[in-house]
Design an enzyme around this catalytic site. Structure first.
Site, PDB file in Angstrom:
ATOM      1  N   GLY A 114       1.445  -2.846  13.820  1.00  0.00           N
ATOM      2  CA  GLY A 114       0.027  -3.385  13.642  1.00  0.00           C
ATOM      3  C   GLY A 114      -0.086  -4.688  12.638  1.00  0.00           C
ATOM      4  N   GLY A 185       1.219   2.987  11.655  1.00  0.00           N
ATOM      5  CA  GLY A 185       1.223   2.736  10.163  1.00  0.00           C
ATOM      6  C   GLY A 185      -0.059   3.644   9.547  1.00  0.00           C
ATOM      7  CG  LEU A 474       1.794   5.258   1.686  1.00  0.00           C
ATOM      8  CD1 LEU A 474       2.981   4.729   0.760  1.00  0.00           C
ATOM      9  CD2 LEU A 474       2.437   5.972   2.455  1.00  0.00           C
ATOM     10  CE1 TYR A 476      -7.377   1.066   1.658  1.00  0.00           C
ATOM     11  CE2 TYR A 476      -7.990   1.471  -0.456  1.00  0.00           C
ATOM     12  CZ  TYR A 476      -8.241   1.467   0.796  1.00  0.00           C
ATOM     13  OH  TYR A 476      -9.584   1.618   1.241  1.00  0.00           O
TER      14      TYR A 476
END
Length: 535
Positions: A114, A185, A474, A476
């Site tokens: 992504g 993700g 995580l 961010y």
């Protein structure tokens, strides 16, 4: 798709030193590249024509494929390190072969699903590397009878929401508000959205998963075991293997939900609103999520702070107005401030579309859409006093344009044990802060200017946020809080950021990592390290 030009690719390889792997330093470049392609073809069905899915830097489509999922323009410059190869699998066997063959030639493998990772670690590296780009693996199968869906890592949240809505108007899923985020993700790092107080994180609603491990084997939850399944539900997938898909539990949503956005500046009691928000937002009905955005702005030639409260309420406007009239009178909410709508329309509204927009826009991936940006994070466990807020307003105005986003916790988040998933930030946290900085100007000077601003504000907040460790989120991604440098003590370096992201869960993640990937093949600048080897 054009096939890679072998000669041009080999010339390119002359610039790089091939790292040690299954081939010695004397192995010529041609045999390395030929071995990679031959290995791919050997490990996939010949009809798959995997060579058409491999892009070298000499391929005419290479740049467009690379840029399509770069969402941070800071990492889209001529100086940004580029992968030697991008592999874009369309079958699971392609993923398995890529893992086996990248390991064989000794390169680093970055996995992208992504491109929203804020510091770009899925598509940049300081060592020669390949990208495994998952955007073609994006199937979504919704089973309303089972109240579940199976979604591949390369699908976007927008596509997932659309397919759920297409199948039923009575279900949704608690994940992020940006439709172009990749599922792989988002879910592997925790994943949250505006229903987290009702239903928890995305990973709190994961039932099963598929992962390709370091040996190229495809494993489901039963085959991988509960330790690895636990680790990839919030510990980041890229440290442990390649996430293929997740099976998720759908959640019920009412026919009518309510959204509103209310803004206040300092001369409109913003300080009182922000102060009271800290007590109300984490403790009010679990059906209500009130995000608060704080931004320096200019009004009538004077600098001030604008506080914006953006809301999703799983119910109608009458009950919402009554609830906030009792619990949060400082806000002064009126029915005319509210919009009643459907859950799918609230998804669009939160993504800055007008109510009434066709859900079809959720299928738009917005390729090549990137801003210059930086994000940081914090957790707040005690309300900031009014004098602290007034001090903060002055600092925010002095710093520049960095904004703060307050996301309330409480509700379901306080009920789930900190050890249930790798994501540890549960009970005891009132809200999470996102530091947000976007800019348009290209170049090193602009980068330095705006990066300095956001770092200054983060420093100013030290006394107001969690300590020992100063925790972070995580998803961010923030390389400021520590990185692992190749060929150094990865455990010692990884502990610096590891305890900030995972608190006490970090130790268990390291044990899982050491068990499933002892040679640390799946690594990045902030991956889970392995335990130090005994002498």
């Amino acid at each position: 798709m054009a096939e890679p030009t072998l000669l041009a690719f080999l010339l390119l390889l002359l610039v790089f030193n091939v790292p040690s792997g299954s081939f010695s330093a004397t192995t010529n470049d041609e045999s390395v590249y030929e071995s990679f392609l031959q290995c791919l073809e050997k490990n996939t069905n010949p009809q798959d024509k995997i060579s058409n899915l491999v892009y070298s830097q000499s391929n005419a489509a290479y740049t467009s494929v690379l840029r399509a999922y770069i969402r941070n323009a800071r990492y889209n410059t001529s100086a940004t390190p580029k992968p030697l190869v991008i592999v874009t699998p369309t079958e699971i066997s392609h993923v398995q072969a890529t893992v086996i063959c990248t390991k064989k030639v000794g390169y680093q493998l970055k996995i992208r699903s992504g491109g929203h990772d804020y510091d770009g670690i899925s598509y940049i590296s300081d060592t020669p590397f390949f990208i495994l780009d998952m955007f073609n693996l994006r199937s979504i199968e919704v089973d309303i009878k089972d109240e579940s869906a199976c979604v591949q890592a390369g699908a976007t949240l927008g596509e997932l929401y659309y397919r759920i809505w297409e199948s039923s108007k009575g279900y949704g899923f608690p994940a992020g508000v940006c439709p172009t985020v990749g599922v792989g993700g988002h879910l592997s790092g925790g994943g949250y959205g505006n229903m987290l107080r009702k239903y928890g994180l995305s990973v709190d609603n994961v039932l099963d998963a598929q992962i390709v491990d370091v040996n190229g084997k495809l494993l489901d939850r039963k085959a991988m075991g509960e330790d690895l399944f636990w680790a990839i539900c919030g510990g980041g997938g890229g440290s442990f293997g390649v996430i293929i898909s997740y099976k998720i539990k759908l959640v019920p949503v009412p026919k009518t939900v309510t959204v509103f956005r209310v803004e206040r500046t300092l001369d409109q009691n913003a300080t009182d609103v922000v102060y009271k928000w800290q007590f109300v937002a984490p403790t009010i009905s679990n059906d209500l999520f009130m995000r608060m955005l704080l931004q320096p702005v200019t009004r009538k030639g004077k600098q001030t702070i604008r506080a914006s409260i953006v809301t999703l309420y799983l119910g109608d406007s009458d009950s919402l107005v009554a609830l906030l009239g009792k619990e949060f009178p400082e806000l002064g909410l009126k029915k005319e401030n509210c919009n009643e709508t459907s859950w799918i329309q609230s998804v669009l509204w939160w993504a800055n579309y007008d109510l009434g927009t066709s859900p079809d826009v959720l299928l738009d991936r917005n390729p090549n859409d990137a801003n210059f940006l930086k994000r940081k994070s914090d957790y707040v466990q005690k309300p900031i006093p009014k004098d602290g807020l007034e001090w903060l307003w002055k600092k925010m105005i002095d710093v520049g344009k960095t904004g703060l986003v307050f996301n309330p916790y409480g509700g379901r988040m306080s009920e789930i044990p900190a050890s249930a998933t790798p994501f540890p930030h549960r009970a005891g946290n009132l809200y999470k802060i996102q530091y947000s900085m976007n800019w348009q100007e290209a170049g090193k000077e602009a980068d330095k200017k705006f990066m300095t601003q956001i770092r200054r504000l983060h420093s100013y907040m030290t006394s107001f946020v969690s300590k020992n460790p100063r925790s972070a989120f995580l998803n961010y991604r923030d390389l400021d809080i520590g990185v692992t440098v190749p060929n150094k003590d990865s455990f010692e370096q990884g502990s610096v950021y590891g305890y900030k992201y995972f608190n006490d869960n970090f130790d268990r993640l390291v044990k899982v990592k050491t068990a499933v990937d002892p040679e640390n093949f799946f690594r990045n600048e902030q991956s889970i390290p392995t335990l130090p080897r005994k002498a």
